[in-house]
Design a protein around this motif. Structure first.
Motif, PDB file in Angstrom:
ATOM      1  N   SER A  69       1.000  -1.130   0.244  1.00 38.57           N
ATOM      2  CA  SER A  69      -0.357   0.168   0.044  1.00 38.57           C
ATOM      3  C   SER A  69       0.681   0.842  -0.156  1.00 38.57           C
ATOM      4  CB  SER A  69      -0.783   0.346   1.389  1.00 38.57           C
ATOM      5  OG  SER A  69       0.004   0.170   2.355  1.00 38.57           O
ATOM      6  N   GLY A  70       2.581   1.221   0.155  1.00 34.54           N
ATOM      7  CA  GLY A  70       3.368   2.100   0.137  1.00 34.54           C
ATOM      8  C   GLY A  70       3.085   2.613   1.248  1.00 34.54           C
ATOM      9  N   ILE A  71       2.569   2.335   2.327  1.00 35.03           N
ATOM     10  CA  ILE A  71       2.222   2.783   3.533  1.00 35.03           C
ATOM     11  C   ILE A  71       3.126   1.230   4.525  1.00 35.03           C
ATOM     12  CG2 ILE A  71       1.225   5.519   3.323  1.00 35.03           C
ATOM     13  CD1 ILE A  71      -0.849   3.827   4.905  1.00 35.03           C
ATOM     14  N   ASP A  72       2.393   0.785   4.495  1.00 36.35           N
ATOM     15  CA  ASP A  72       2.161  -0.769   5.671  1.00 36.35           C
ATOM     16  C   ASP A  72       3.892  -1.750   5.394  1.00 36.35           C
ATOM     17  OD1 ASP A  72      -0.834  -1.995   5.278  1.00 36.35           O
ATOM     18  OD2 ASP A  72      -0.155  -0.365   6.458  1.00 36.35           O
ATOM     19  N   PRO A  73       4.543  -1.960   6.669  1.00 34.06           N
ATOM     20  CA  PRO A  73       5.561  -2.386   6.378  1.00 34.06           C
ATOM     21  C   PRO A  73       5.577  -3.502   6.069  1.00 34.06           C
ATOM     22  CG  PRO A  73       4.721  -2.114   8.687  1.00 34.06           C
ATOM     23  CD  PRO A  73       4.340  -0.727   7.828  1.00 34.06           C
ATOM     24  N   PRO A  74       6.539  -4.377   5.341  1.00 32.33           N
ATOM     25  CA  PRO A  74       6.534  -6.212   5.330  1.00 32.33           C
ATOM     26  C   PRO A  74       6.027  -6.659   6.516  1.00 32.33           C
ATOM     27  CG  PRO A  74       8.189  -4.625   4.769  1.00 32.33           C
ATOM     28  CD  PRO A  74       7.710  -4.518   5.331  1.00 32.33           C
ATOM     29  N   TYR A  75       5.294  -8.047   6.222  1.00 35.16           N
ATOM     30  CA  TYR A  75       5.495  -8.990   7.624  1.00 35.16           C
ATOM     31  C   TYR A  75       7.224  -9.359   7.119  1.00 35.16           C
ATOM     32  CZ  TYR A  75       0.752  -8.221   8.462  1.00 35.16           C
ATOM     33  OH  TYR A  75      -0.644  -7.632   8.833  1.00 35.16           O
ATOM     34  N   GLY A  76       6.887 -10.396   8.121  1.00 38.18           N
ATOM     35  CA  GLY A  76       8.419 -11.320   7.755  1.00 38.18           C
ATOM     36  C   GLY A  76       7.957 -13.146   8.010  1.00 38.18           C
ATOM     37  N   CYS A  77       9.247 -13.436   8.415  1.00 40.39           N
ATOM     38  CA  CYS A  77       9.036 -15.062   7.998  1.00 40.39           C
ATOM     39  C   CYS A  77       9.679 -15.800   9.403  1.00 40.39           C
ATOM     40  CB  CYS A  77       9.300 -15.799   6.512  1.00 40.39           C
ATOM     41  SG  CYS A  77      10.967 -15.124   6.857  1.00 40.39           S
ATOM     42  N   GLN A  78       9.036 -16.692   9.745  1.00 39.09           N
ATOM     43  CA  GLN A  78       9.602 -17.309  11.140  1.00 39.09           C
ATOM     44  C   GLN A  78       9.588 -19.118  11.079  1.00 39.09           C
ATOM     45  OE1 GLN A  78      11.048 -16.017  13.289  1.00 39.09           O
ATOM     46  NE2 GLN A  78      12.345 -17.342  14.044  1.00 39.09           N
ATOM     47  N   LEU A  79      10.898 -19.261   9.846  1.00 38.98           N
ATOM     48  CA  LEU A  79      10.903 -20.864   9.319  1.00 38.98           C
ATOM     49  C   LEU A  79      11.258 -21.536  10.486  1.00 38.98           C
ATOM     50  CD1 LEU A  79      11.651 -20.604   6.095  1.00 38.98           C
ATOM     51  CD2 LEU A  79       9.595 -20.003   6.555  1.00 38.98           C
ATOM     52  N   PHE A  80      11.198 -22.869  10.875  1.00 35.77           N
ATOM     53  CA  PHE A  80      11.618 -24.171  11.423  1.00 35.77           C
ATOM     54  C   PHE A  80      11.723 -25.260  10.676  1.00 35.77           C
ATOM     55  CE2 PHE A  80       9.539 -21.238  14.476  1.00 35.77           C
ATOM     56  CZ  PHE A  80      10.716 -20.560  15.254  1.00 35.77           C
ATOM     57  N   GLY A  81      13.399 -25.919  10.777  1.00 33.07           N
ATOM     58  CA  GLY A  81      13.600 -27.427  10.259  1.00 33.07           C
ATOM     59  C   GLY A  81      14.315 -28.519  11.865  1.00 33.07           C
ATOM     60  N   ALA A  82      15.191 -29.248  11.114  1.00 30.57           N
ATOM     61  CA  ALA A  82      15.879 -30.144  12.454  1.00 30.57           C
ATOM     62  C   ALA A  82      17.240 -29.054  12.037  1.00 30.57           C
ATOM     63  CB  ALA A  82      16.330 -31.388  11.031  1.00 30.57           C
ATOM     64  N   ASN A  83      17.457 -28.516  13.557  1.00 30.40           N
ATOM     65  CA  ASN A  83      18.441 -27.656  14.525  1.00 30.40           C
ATOM     66  C   ASN A  83      18.512 -26.592  14.039  1.00 30.40           C
ATOM     67  OD1 ASN A  83      19.163 -29.662  16.041  1.00 30.40           O
ATOM     68  ND2 ASN A  83      19.934 -30.828  14.396  1.00 30.40           N
ATOM     69  N   SER A  84      17.542 -25.646  12.922  1.00 22.58           N
ATOM     70  CA  SER A  84      17.115 -24.872  12.254  1.00 22.58           C
ATOM     71  C   SER A  84      16.182 -23.291  12.768  1.00 22.58           C
ATOM     72  CB  SER A  84      17.051 -25.533  10.304  1.00 22.58           C
ATOM     73  OG  SER A  84      18.512 -26.189  10.120  1.00 22.58           O
ATOM     74  N   SER A  85      16.400 -22.608  12.923  1.00 20.33           N
ATOM     75  CA  SER A  85      15.365 -21.147  12.900  1.00 20.33           C
ATOM     76  C   SER A  85      16.362 -20.046  12.103  1.00 20.33           C
ATOM     77  CB  SER A  85      15.576 -20.892  14.341  1.00 20.33           C
ATOM     78  OG  SER A  85      15.260 -19.678  14.934  1.00 20.33           O
ATOM     79  N   LEU A  86      15.443 -19.703  10.861  1.00 22.43           N
ATOM     80  CA  LEU A  86      15.641 -18.741  10.099  1.00 22.43           C
ATOM     81  C   LEU A  86      14.325 -18.306  10.340  1.00 22.43           C
ATOM     82  CD1 LEU A  86      15.964 -21.533   7.093  1.00 22.43           C
ATOM     83  CD2 LEU A  86      17.795 -20.525   9.107  1.00 22.43           C
ATOM     84  N   SER A  87      14.790 -16.236  10.186  1.00 26.02           N
ATOM     85  CA  SER A  87      13.777 -15.397  10.476  1.00 26.02           C
ATOM     86  C   SER A  87      13.956 -14.325   9.290  1.00 26.02           C
ATOM     87  CB  SER A  87      13.543 -14.543  11.693  1.00 26.02           C
ATOM     88  OG  SER A  87      15.129 -14.747  11.956  1.00 26.02           O
ATOM     89  N   ALA A  88      13.425 -13.474   8.333  1.00 25.90           N
ATOM     90  CA  ALA A  88      13.616 -12.631   7.513  1.00 25.90           C
ATOM     91  C   ALA A  88      12.486 -11.722   7.626  1.00 25.90           C
ATOM     92  CB  ALA A  88      14.179 -13.549   5.993  1.00 25.90           C
TER      93      ALA A  88
END
Length: 220
Positions: free
Chosen positions: A41-60
């Motif tokens: 919309s031009g003003i709303d910040p983007p959302y993100g992600c939180q991903l989990f796998g074996a011995n892994s935790s990723l965010s962006a």
């Protein structure tokens, strides 16, 4: 240098270098977490992600490059490709195959292949939420600098499956999606090694059955 010691050099090199890289390069099957974003919309910040796998935790942070819309009674398709990044100069802490990386600038892209469906005819002004299954593939990398000019600290392939969701409202005969998110199935996707074990196990059972059948005494 003796012939024996020279012959062992390739094996020693594989042990030293070949075992250090796969800890970062092994593909990660995502079995938990989410990816979500709003329509731009031009003003709303983007959302993100939180991903989990074996011995892994990723965010962006995710950036939506397209909106989702469909006419009433038309085909709705939530398949999309989403870049993974950071918001301005913020860094993240990432855990990749058991290794923790602090102050990382994440980068990458994930592609969602969702099952299309027919949206029913709506009524003006109604709110809606639709769901459909998806499979995901992608790559996730981490850098020490914001412009990614240095070699990546890690680079891993991602895979997963789950349920995609889209929500919004119905106006002028169309469904207008304002937000979407993807949640991951805790049941992991079978990996090639697992499939190989299953295949060899079945082959063993069949061979055993055939062997026992051949050993039966013949009837006169």
């Amino acid at each position: 240098m003796s012939r024996l010691s020279a012959r062992w050099i390739p094996y020693l090199a594989f042990i030293v270098f070949g075992t250090a890289i796969p800890a970062q390069a092994d593909p990660i099957t995502i079995t938990g977490g989410w990816v979500g974003f709003e329509a731009p919309s031009g003003i709303d910040p983007p959302y993100g992600c939180q991903l989990f796998g074996a011995n892994s935790s990723l965010s962006a942070v995710t950036w939506l490059q397209q909106g989702f819309s469909a006419p009433g009674g038309g085909v709705f398709n939530l398949s999309t490709s989403v870049p993974l990044s950071v918001y301005f100069s913020q860094t993240q802490t990432e855990v990749v195959n058991g290794v923790r990386y602090n102050n990382v600038f994440p980068s990458g892209r994930v592609t969602f292949d969702a099952v299309p469906f027919i949206a029913p005819v709506g009524t003006e002004g109604m709110d809606f939420t639709f769901t459909t299954p998806f499979t995901m593939t992608g790559r996730f990398e981490g850098f020490t600098d914001w412009n990614h000019s240095s070699p990546p600290l890690f680079s891993v392939a991602l895979m997963g499956m789950g349920t995609s969701h889209v929500g919004g409202s119905f106006h002028d005969g169309k469904y207008l999606g304002r937000y979407a998110w993807y949640t991951f199935d805790p049941s992991p996707t079978p990996e090639p090694a697992s499939l190989l074990l299953v295949g060899t196990g079945m082959a063993g059972l069949l061979a055993k059955r055939r062997y026992s059948r051949n050993r039966r005494p013949s009837r006169l």
